[in-house]
Design an enzyme around this catalytic site. Sequence first.
Site, PDB file in Angstrom:
ATOM      1  CG  ASP A 142      70.380  -1.514  51.674  1.00  0.00           C
ATOM      2  OD1 ASP A 142      69.641  -1.683  52.402  1.00  0.00           O
ATOM      3  OD2 ASP A 142      71.325  -2.437  51.269  1.00  0.00           O
ATOM      4  CD  GLU A 177      70.470  -5.532  58.098  1.00  0.00           C
ATOM      5  OE1 GLU A 177      70.509  -6.539  58.296  1.00  0.00           O
ATOM      6  OE2 GLU A 177      70.295  -5.081  56.939  1.00  0.00           O
ATOM      7  CG  LEU A 199      57.805 -10.386  56.236  1.00  0.00           C
ATOM      8  CD1 LEU A 199      57.194 -10.299  57.507  1.00  0.00           C
ATOM      9  CD2 LEU A 199      56.994 -11.340  55.372  1.00  0.00           C
TER      10      LEU A 199
END
Lengths: 411, 411
Positions: free
Chosen positions: A145, A245, A298
């Site tokens: 992140d 997301e 992935l």
Amino acid sequence: MSELKGACIVGQSGGPTSVINSSLYGVINTALHNPSITKVYGAANGIKGVLGDKLYDMGEEDPAELAKLTSTPSSALGSCRYKMKDPDVDDTDYKKILEIFKKYDVRYFFYNGGNDSMDTCNKISKYMQKVGYECRVMGVPKTIDNDLFGTDHCPGFASAAKYIATSCMEVFLDAHVYDTGEICVIEIMGRNAGWLTAASALASAKGYGPDLIYLPEVAFNMDKFLDDVDKIYKKTGYCMIAVSEGICYEDGTLVSEAQASASDGFGHAQLGGLASRLADAVKEKTGAKVRGIELSLLQRCGAHLASKTDIDESYASGEAAVNNAVAGITDKMVGFKCDRTNGYKCEIQLLDLSDVANTEKKVPREWINEEGNGINQQFIDYALPLIQGEPDFSREDSLPRFAKLKKVLAK
Amino acid sequence: MSELKGACIVGQSGGPTSVINSSLYGVINTALHNPSITKVYGAANGIKGVLGDKLYDMGEEDPAELAKLTSTPSSALGSCRYKMKDPDVDDTDYKKILEIFKKYDVRYFFYNGGNDSMDTCNKISKYMQKVGYECRVMGVPKTIDNDLFGTDHCPGFASAAKYIATSCMEVFLDAHVYDTGEICVIEIMGRNAGWLTAASALASAKGYGPDLIYLPEVAFNMDKFLDDVDKIYKKTGYCMIAVSEGICYEDGTLVSEAQASASDGFGHAQLGGLASRLADAVKEKTGAKVRGIELSLLQRCGAHLASKTDIDESYASGEAAVNNAVAGITDKMVGFKCDRTNGYKCEIQLLDLSDVANTEKKVPREWINEEGNGINQQFIDYALPLIQGEPDFSREDSLPRFAKLKKVLAK
């Protein structure tokens, strides 16, 4: 500072990355060769392995297998998501940790993780100081992140970024193969910070990437989004979109969890991920052939596409944690200070655990375009050096050959 | 057979692959160097480019860029999904094609695609013979689905298989990182034939792959599936499952499209892909943390993970199409005949277009285990040689450097 002789424990925590095992190898390999460190223990599943007295004796491992950790994704010791309580409220866990530290004469503790793991480090360190048990504690950063405070970037980010950029480039070609037009929505990880989604702009910079990019740093507006897409689709017959997301509406509601309503473009109840929800909304608006793709796990385990720079820096952060701790430093997280003025230079810097523990670093607003649907050059200049270099990837039968650890329990 | 001098057209059709451009390069590079072939034209978007008189003069391209086609996924000339009518019913298209062939003195036609493309080849060839226009027609195979009749395997399959096996291995490690258990459902392409889904067994053979694998070749039973998963999850705390997008119930209904009903494990209406539908059903049954992953387009365009064997064979199939056509052969598809008894040997064999055109090759039932939820050793022995070798991948800034074609229109 006097020499401190004793064992060390290294643990891994939080979501894994492609290169967290390179950091682990940096710690283990350096510690195994340091005369101040008498034993090197790996904690099974992070702090849970300490609490449960499940420690592996890393000195029992074959050095050739340990070296393969640099091309083994995920957390080789196992990971956990374990939030430590405030010791002033409940010190049960801390007492147990102290007991284990004493049992194995542990004088060094290295913890490899993100924000929460740095919080764990910090709490353990403060507790040991309070009870007068000498133990040097160092945080070894990781997170795809890239949201850790104080460091130029985080180990793990660059490899995920490279996976994302490469995959976007490949999908771009595939999604432009018919002359009948196509729209493609790609969902990328990152709940609060858009660093990974921004990495799709590296593909755009090469001419094969998203036309539109939406990060959580800017409030999402469904009508504006659908208009943005429609405009590009009408003009070119194609549109590629990258979304994080974690994108939210102005009121803070996650787009992926918002209730269906006609006004937000979802005419009917929707389940499934954000990519398929947005794909449906786009299809309804444009009538085009639309595909939603979620990069899912992935992107954080694609070690075959890792950045050599990331692997080397991850190793270096583990190595620096050990060397600094032995030299007398404690209560720090290893971070990076980088200079991009004349090529790329990266130096280790040490950050206070307490500063890092609970702060999130987001993509600067000025690195996002004014409309909030694209990424500016500053990000490209920042990220491109980080993804450079191909790993010396360990293979067998043209498939990955991961490190095989014996995991001999400590006595 | 007398020498036939004239131009050639090469076109690409159907869903792209990681290596269809290697076949294209095999055709173009061989044709450009063959004295019988006066001009090499690339059809934009397959047969649609012929019908619309949109041909590129491949002789105008930079040879160094053409060479980069071997590391460029998707169809560089553009593709189409265009079903040719029966010429006895409507010969409009065929007349147009004949007109274009005459206009450019086209005496060779190479078509690069799957079943439908071989049908197109066959129909065009038969029509040209009927009207007495001499033109040699050769099919150059491609399909990730590996379902073309008569050939040992199809160019494109191995690279997708390698991508799938590698990704499954990486995801396996990620999905086993916590000690709290996890179930993971991976959805893989293949509507009628399960070759690609079977490729996940290559990961299992290495110790990091699915516990359960479901192909369209065996009727799917939801109750049996949920029991299979539950048993493994109860025993180990984990379960990884690979499913083909094309799995069907006994009555032929696609599981991905079946109506929601309590009896099939879906308690409530579901949209989205098969992976997320099955993930929800598994979650309901086991209460576990479950993740659904769809490999989507990534598996067919992941050229960075291509098989060198596949690239070389793809090139060879294009090369053989040209050389055989110039030598007088027509109406054939290039196929492979392989011998795995003493290492792996692959030879070109020519197959009748009419035989190939409308037959699908499925995974033999005896290569699937008796229970219908796993893959036998025969498949591993078959597939492993095909995925061998790493490509000499063209890069710029550690990202793919795709072929840049000028696409100069033919005059």
